[in-house]
Design a protein around this motif. Sequence first.
Motif, mmCIF file in Angstrom:
data_model
loop_
_atom_site.group_PDB
_atom_site.id
_atom_site.type_symbol
_atom_site.label_atom_id
_atom_site.label_comp_id
_atom_site.label_asym_id
_atom_site.label_seq_id
_atom_site.Cartn_x
_atom_site.Cartn_y
_atom_site.Cartn_z
ATOM 1 N N THR A 459 34.541 21.927 -6.545
ATOM 2 C CA THR A 459 33.519 22.507 -5.652
ATOM 3 C C THR A 459 33.399 21.663 -4.401
ATOM 4 O O THR A 459 33.783 20.487 -4.372
ATOM 5 C CB THR A 459 32.152 22.573 -6.355
ATOM 6 N N VAL A 460 32.876 22.282 -3.384
ATOM 7 C CA VAL A 460 32.744 21.609 -2.104
ATOM 8 C C VAL A 460 31.468 20.788 -2.076
ATOM 9 O O VAL A 460 30.544 21.010 -2.882
ATOM 10 C CB VAL A 460 32.772 22.656 -0.964
ATOM 11 N N LEU A 461 31.417 19.847 -1.156
ATOM 12 C CA LEU A 461 30.246 18.980 -0.999
ATOM 13 C C LEU A 461 28.991 19.813 -0.832
ATOM 14 O O LEU A 461 28.949 20.758 -0.049
ATOM 15 C CB LEU A 461 30.455 18.087 0.237
ATOM 16 N N ARG A 462 27.948 19.481 -1.578
ATOM 17 C CA ARG A 462 26.718 20.263 -1.533
ATOM 18 C C ARG A 462 26.030 20.123 -0.188
ATOM 19 O O ARG A 462 26.166 19.095 0.485
ATOM 20 C CB ARG A 462 25.770 19.829 -2.649
ATOM 21 N N ASP A 463 25.271 21.169 0.159
ATOM 22 C CA ASP A 463 24.518 21.136 1.417
ATOM 23 C C ASP A 463 23.328 20.194 1.281
ATOM 24 O O ASP A 463 22.745 20.049 0.204
ATOM 25 C CB ASP A 463 23.999 22.539 1.778
ATOM 26 N N GLY A 464 22.952 19.573 2.415
ATOM 27 C CA GLY A 464 21.745 18.756 2.412
ATOM 28 C C GLY A 464 22.005 17.335 2.862
ATOM 29 O O GLY A 464 23.041 16.996 3.443
ATOM 30 N N ILE A 465 21.014 16.471 2.561
ATOM 31 C CA ILE A 465 21.047 15.060 2.978
ATOM 32 C C ILE A 465 21.892 14.243 2.002
ATOM 33 O O ILE A 465 21.789 14.401 0.783
ATOM 34 C CB ILE A 465 19.620 14.487 3.042
ATOM 35 N N HIS A 466 22.696 13.364 2.565
ATOM 36 C CA HIS A 466 23.499 12.441 1.746
ATOM 37 C C HIS A 466 23.283 11.029 2.287
ATOM 38 O O HIS A 466 23.491 10.777 3.479
ATOM 39 C CB HIS A 466 24.989 12.791 1.817
ATOM 40 N N GLU A 467 22.888 10.122 1.401
ATOM 41 C CA GLU A 467 22.749 8.713 1.794
ATOM 42 C C GLU A 467 24.010 7.978 1.343
ATOM 43 O O GLU A 467 24.268 7.838 0.136
ATOM 44 C CB GLU A 467 21.501 8.103 1.155
ATOM 45 N N LEU A 468 24.820 7.574 2.307
ATOM 46 C CA LEU A 468 26.126 6.995 2.000
ATOM 47 C C LEU A 468 26.025 5.486 1.781
ATOM 48 O O LEU A 468 25.180 4.802 2.370
ATOM 49 C CB LEU A 468 27.104 7.285 3.143
ATOM 50 N N SER A 489 31.004 6.922 -2.961
ATOM 51 C CA SER A 489 30.679 7.060 -1.530
ATOM 52 C C SER A 489 29.178 7.198 -1.278
ATOM 53 O O SER A 489 28.712 6.877 -0.190
ATOM 54 C CB SER A 489 31.409 8.263 -0.939
ATOM 55 N N GLU A 490 28.428 7.687 -2.248
ATOM 56 C CA GLU A 490 26.992 7.890 -2.046
ATOM 57 C C GLU A 490 26.201 6.908 -2.886
ATOM 58 O O GLU A 490 26.595 6.547 -4.008
ATOM 59 C CB GLU A 490 26.599 9.319 -2.408
ATOM 60 N N ARG A 491 25.074 6.507 -2.352
ATOM 61 C CA ARG A 491 24.184 5.597 -3.074
ATOM 62 C C ARG A 491 23.329 6.408 -4.025
ATOM 63 O O ARG A 491 22.730 7.412 -3.640
ATOM 64 C CB ARG A 491 23.292 4.840 -2.097
ATOM 65 N N SER A 492 23.312 5.988 -5.269
ATOM 66 C CA SER A 492 22.440 6.664 -6.234
ATOM 67 C C SER A 492 21.041 6.084 -6.117
ATOM 68 O O SER A 492 20.826 5.070 -5.465
ATOM 69 C CB SER A 492 22.975 6.476 -7.659
ATOM 70 N N HIS A 493 20.078 6.734 -6.783
ATOM 71 C CA HIS A 493 18.686 6.256 -6.731
ATOM 72 C C HIS A 493 18.562 4.854 -7.314
ATOM 73 O O HIS A 493 17.835 4.009 -6.803
ATOM 74 C CB HIS A 493 17.781 7.232 -7.485
ATOM 75 N N SER A 494 19.325 4.593 -8.385
ATOM 76 C CA SER A 494 19.264 3.263 -9.021
ATOM 77 C C SER A 494 19.840 2.207 -8.098
ATOM 78 O O SER A 494 19.342 1.083 -8.026
ATOM 79 C CB SER A 494 20.017 3.282 -10.358
ATOM 80 N N ASP A 495 20.919 2.548 -7.352
ATOM 81 C CA ASP A 495 21.490 1.588 -6.413
ATOM 82 C C ASP A 495 20.482 1.220 -5.338
ATOM 83 O O ASP A 495 20.351 0.064 -4.953
ATOM 84 C CB ASP A 495 22.743 2.187 -5.753
ATOM 85 N N SER A 496 19.731 2.209 -4.903
ATOM 86 C CA SER A 496 18.717 1.948 -3.881
ATOM 87 C C SER A 496 17.640 1.019 -4.412
ATOM 88 O O SER A 496 17.134 0.149 -3.704
ATOM 89 C CB SER A 496 18.096 3.266 -3.401
ATOM 90 N N HIS A 497 17.300 1.222 -5.690
ATOM 91 C CA HIS A 497 16.258 0.385 -6.288
ATOM 92 C C HIS A 497 16.732 -1.073 -6.403
ATOM 93 O O HIS A 497 15.978 -2.003 -6.129
ATOM 94 C CB HIS A 497 15.900 0.941 -7.665
ATOM 95 N N LYS A 498 18.013 -1.231 -6.782
ATOM 96 C CA LYS A 498 18.563 -2.596 -6.893
ATOM 97 C C LYS A 498 18.639 -3.261 -5.531
ATOM 98 O O LYS A 498 18.368 -4.434 -5.387
ATOM 99 C CB LYS A 498 19.958 -2.554 -7.514
#
Length: 1449
Positions: A459-468, A489-498
């Motif tokens: 599938t193609v990249l989903r529409d919307g915001i991506h935090e790389l 390539s994208e930061r997950s929520h847990s990565d942001s928390h760390k």
Amino acid sequence: VIVSGWYKGYVIKNKERKVSKRVFIPEYLTWNEEIITSAEMPLVKEVTTTLREWGSIWKQLYVSSKKERFSQVQRLMWDLMEWRSQLLSGTLPSDEFKELKQKVTSKIDYGNKILELDVVVRDADGNILDPERASVISLFRAHEDATAKITERIKEEQSNVQLDHSGVSARIQSSPTHSLYVFVRNFVCRIGEDSELFMSLYDPIKQTNISENYLVRWGDKGLPKDIEMLNSLKVVFTDLGNKDLGREKIYLICQIVRVGRMDLKDTNHKKCTMGLRRPFGVAVMDISDIIKGKTECLWVTMKALVGDIVQIRKEYPHLVDRSTVVARKLGFPEIIMPGDIRNDIYLTLHSGDFDKYNKTTQKNVEVIMLVCDEEGKVVPNSICLGAGDRPVNEYRSVIYYQIKQPRWMETFKVAIPLEEMPRIHLRFMFRHRSSQESKDKSERNFAMAFVRLMKEDGTVLRDGIHELTVFKGDSKRMEEVSSYLSLPSERSHSDSHKAATLMRSSSSVGGLSVSSRDTLTIATLVCSTKLTQNVGLLGLLKWRTRPEMLKQNLQELKLIDGEEVVKFLQDTLDALFNIMMEHSQTDDYDILVFDALIYIIGLIADRKFQHFNTVLEAYIKQHFSATLAYKKLMSVLKTYLDVSSRGEACEPILRTLKALEYIFKFIVHCRDILLPMMLRELSGALAVVGDGLQDEKRNSVELLNNILEVLSRNDVGDTFQHIQDIVSSLLRTINRTVITMGREHALISRVVACMTAILSQMDDRHYSRYIETFSGTTDLVDFLMETFLLFKDLIGKHVYPSDWVTMIMVQNRVFLQAINTYADTMNHKFLDNNSFEVQLWNNYFHLAVAFITQESLQLQHFSPTKRSKILAKYGDMRRLIGFAIRDMWYKLGKNKICFIPGMVGPILEMTLIPEEELRRATIPIFFDMMQCEHNHSGNFRKFENEIILKLDHEVEGGGGDERYMELLQSILLECAQGRPPLLTEVQHFVTLVTGLLERLLDYRTVMSDDSRNNRMSCTVNLLVSPAHFMENYTEAAYTLLLHSKLLKWSEEQCTLQLDFQTPQSQRQLKESLYDTIISYFDKGKMWEEAITLCKELADQFEMEVFDYELLGQKLNQQAKFYESIMKILRPKPDYFAVGYYGCGFPQFLRNKVFIHRGKEYERREDFQSQLMSQFPSAVRLNITTMPGDDIKNSNMQYIQCFTVQPVLEIPPRLRNKPVPDQIINFYKSNYVQRFQYSRPVRRGKVDPDNEFASMWIERTTFITAYKLPGILRWFETTVSPLENAIETMGQTNEKILTMINQYQCDDALPINPLSMLLNGIVDPAVMGGFAKYEKAFFTEEYMHEHHEDRDKLMRLKDLIAWQIPLLGRGISLHGKRVTDDLRPFHERMEECFKQLKKKVEKEYGVRELPDTDERRSTRPRSMLRSVRQSICSLAGSECGTPTKTHPER
């Protein structure tokens, strides 16, 4: 200017030659045996016809003072006339012509609605729909659409939408896609460097871009970089839908990016870093409601265009050519067009957050984006910064100076070949840019990020915001795909928390480390018809790769968004049919595939995807022709129907059947299988359509309507058997459904349209076969009777709005065919005496009469325009059904007696229709009825009583006219000539009926007359006799008096007939009415009548209820009235004789004379002007004699008006009594029945010296049938010269006597009138006014020739003698009242009187008046009244009180 009745055209036969156009009077005429037709285009003809129709209504609005609507229609007509001129010019481009056509038709439809005219139904191009070529169902839907558009248009008007936008609004409603054309005129801004202009559409409420950017590169010299683009900077923003235009706000924004130095203040160009993209400014324009606008530094021209890019290139070639840039919408349009292949990925560089690390200030971050393959190679020309710009290899962002958290919000497009998509990723490089070129060269990329466009599942990249994820490391390693492509390539929520807790620590992976303090945010939007973001849909499209997931993917198809499915419609259908064909040996997937097809077909029914109908239709035609495909699907359908018939739960069967309409439409050999299945289900569903769920009911009706519409087409093969199946299965079911449905039911009009459609598609063979399907006579009779009742009900109360005339007329035409066909059945099966069905025939006749008399067929009530349209398209259906009724009646034979008198009323109603041939054909039925009843009973009293009873009702309702009366009389008498035994009775009947009809027509005519007097006259003429009252108050009093006479002086409770608050007894109500009547008589100065009622009330108060307080009040009121009679002067109104001559007047006025009572002080000229205003076409006759027969028999209107004198008729109680003049004067103008008009005529030899000798008086006496004016008898009499002299002398004496009485009773009267009267008589030049009489009559010659006048001569002499004492009393009275300044005048008058007295007393004797001085002590009453009879009665005039020697007549 539109001149009614004139047309411009050419001769069709000579069309090839260059013949000049001619002007003709009628629209169609024959001239030299060549047909002449209008040369105007249909739209211009429609505008012309509309203006004529509106013009007549416009005048009526003016006359009725409806100023607001008058002005509104005037504006509409001005618009139409202006647009008509534009249409006739023939100079409009195709787009403007189409737009103007839309505006014109919208304006016409709107105007027709507000003027309550008929709805005009049109096709998609705005042309009037031809009911001959359109099916009933398509007509019905066209009416619905037209009504909805007009309703929306009226809402716009009520919302103060400007009229100038009406056409645009109408086109917006009718078109699903729109575009905005923008022409950039200039860009004026002192930048001094190159710049980039990014123009786009923006929603300020949602804060999102609507379209992609249009990029214009502007040079530092103030001109476009590409000089060839000067004056050619055009762009079209496409794919806009109605939802976009419905946004609360839309802005056109222009972002300006400067390309050059970091800081404009840097003047040393050689040392500065160049080519940097720096933000400069933005221009914003609200384009929500405007087309053309102007800002301070950016000029643009805008025009809203209707349609997609293909349509607007075709319709607006002068605006949109191949050089015009196309800027597409960010996202798909509301309507996705088949063949619109798109594979665009829009990327928005949203924002970032970058730490300064070891620098003292924040970085000047530039983002560089590249499109790379899996080997790290840059894909060339894959990035488009804006529409109108060439694709580039890389994207470089705008640089914000020393900003830690830059927010770019730059959107650009990534365009990559579809087959390359799985290998592609986007790489973002971050670099600090220095303002000094020397430092900038040493700068390297300090970080990077990337993102793949395709996921591992395909599938193609989903529409919307991506935090790389941002990676740091060696700049060269950053460009090696091996060092980063395997990383997330994208930061997950847990990565942001760390990251929030790691502070400055970093982890190293593959030579690159994750920078926890740096972030990049992007947004993506995929607009692709080949790439999907849905795993399930992708799995279905590639079902062969994972067959174990096939069942799940098929089941989950219905969960996928419809837009996603439709984008891949062709691929999805391919997949479904391949699944079915490759599993031909098993039915494992048949039901799942069937359900998937039903779902997809249901999607296409959505308006958003309606343009995919053609794709679906083409696909069904191609694939369902395969025997295996339709057999498998038919098998599944049969299974569903079997399950449904057992009452078990399954897929909603109606939705399934509705979806299979497509198969029914296009696959002929499927119909034989599908139709019986559909009919079986519909039969049950339609039977309960009035009770089921709303959606299911609508689906059932719509399914049948769609089937009928398919079968009505000319290109679908033989449909005879299919129609027969529908008739046999559903006709009676639908009939009964309509009967049981309430007329307010939401679906009633659709069900009736469905029934009408079935009937319209039946031919004689269908009717014949259907009739034969009934098992017995009773069942057939029941069917016919319920059909007749149903038709009659629908005709009497249409289920359609009254302005749906086309639909109503088509229904009438269909019903007429059915009625006539069923009538043939009755003739064949139910006419014999053994099988005769009275009630069935009765129902037929009542239905047929209801049909012929329905309002929608009464052409005489329509405007000429509407009448001609109906006659041209449908003919006069009244004649057809009328002749059928006549034929059916005569076929009844001996059974006719069963319908007398029951059918007399309906037949009368039919014969009253104002259509000559129809009347001549049907009036003889009356004689046939008379003859039939006479043969049966020996008379035709039942018929006579019934027709007289019904005639009143029908004429009052508007039926009948003088021509009908003539035809009725002539036809019946002509028929009776052949039956001598009936002749006398028929003649009597005709006399009776025509007399009644004449009076009824008179009454009806004046009930709509503006003249209140005419209405009253005719009403009383019809009921009792003509009578006219004095003024409004007096008339009101007499009217209430009639009502009060119906009440008794009793305590019985009466029914409330007037607006009284509480119930009353008859006594209370009568007393209250009397009080009101008395007050009205008082205001009308009719005190004599008021006194009569006061006496009656006083008697009740004294003798019955003993209410002495009320008695006292009433006696006081009565005394006041007596006082008013004696003291208040009541002016004498004049009476006028008015003759109405000529056949142009209604019957009740024609060749008759009426006496009219004038208002107080009303002159004849004023009265005559008011009278002529009621009859503006009448001619005034200036003669006072009876006009000749030429005038009486003419078709014009002539009015004769002259003043007449009322003849005093003293009431018996006052005769021969000394009555005061104030009392007598009232009766000179009231309670009079005789009126006279006198005019002088010359007879015999004329004496030039004495005109009195030959002056005769011709006197016409009018005697009303009742007191006060009414219908008159006209008498002419002549008055001889001697009689005229006697009358004149008596009137002079009466005048002197009256004035003496007035001056004796009132000392305040001015002396002048008395002075003038006396002096005018005693003056020597006049000599009493009788000098001429002496010369004419008191001669030997006259006595010798007129022996019979001896007594009359004595009377004249006696009157002359009596004038002397009257003059003496008057001069004596004058002497007492005269002032000093008039004393010489009085003395001269006395001297003249002495001479006159001496002469008269010598010739005619002495007369003396009694002395009255001592009799004036008690009341101020004149004593001269006692000798009135001696002074005046000798004249023989009826103006005086008769003496006792003249007995009462």
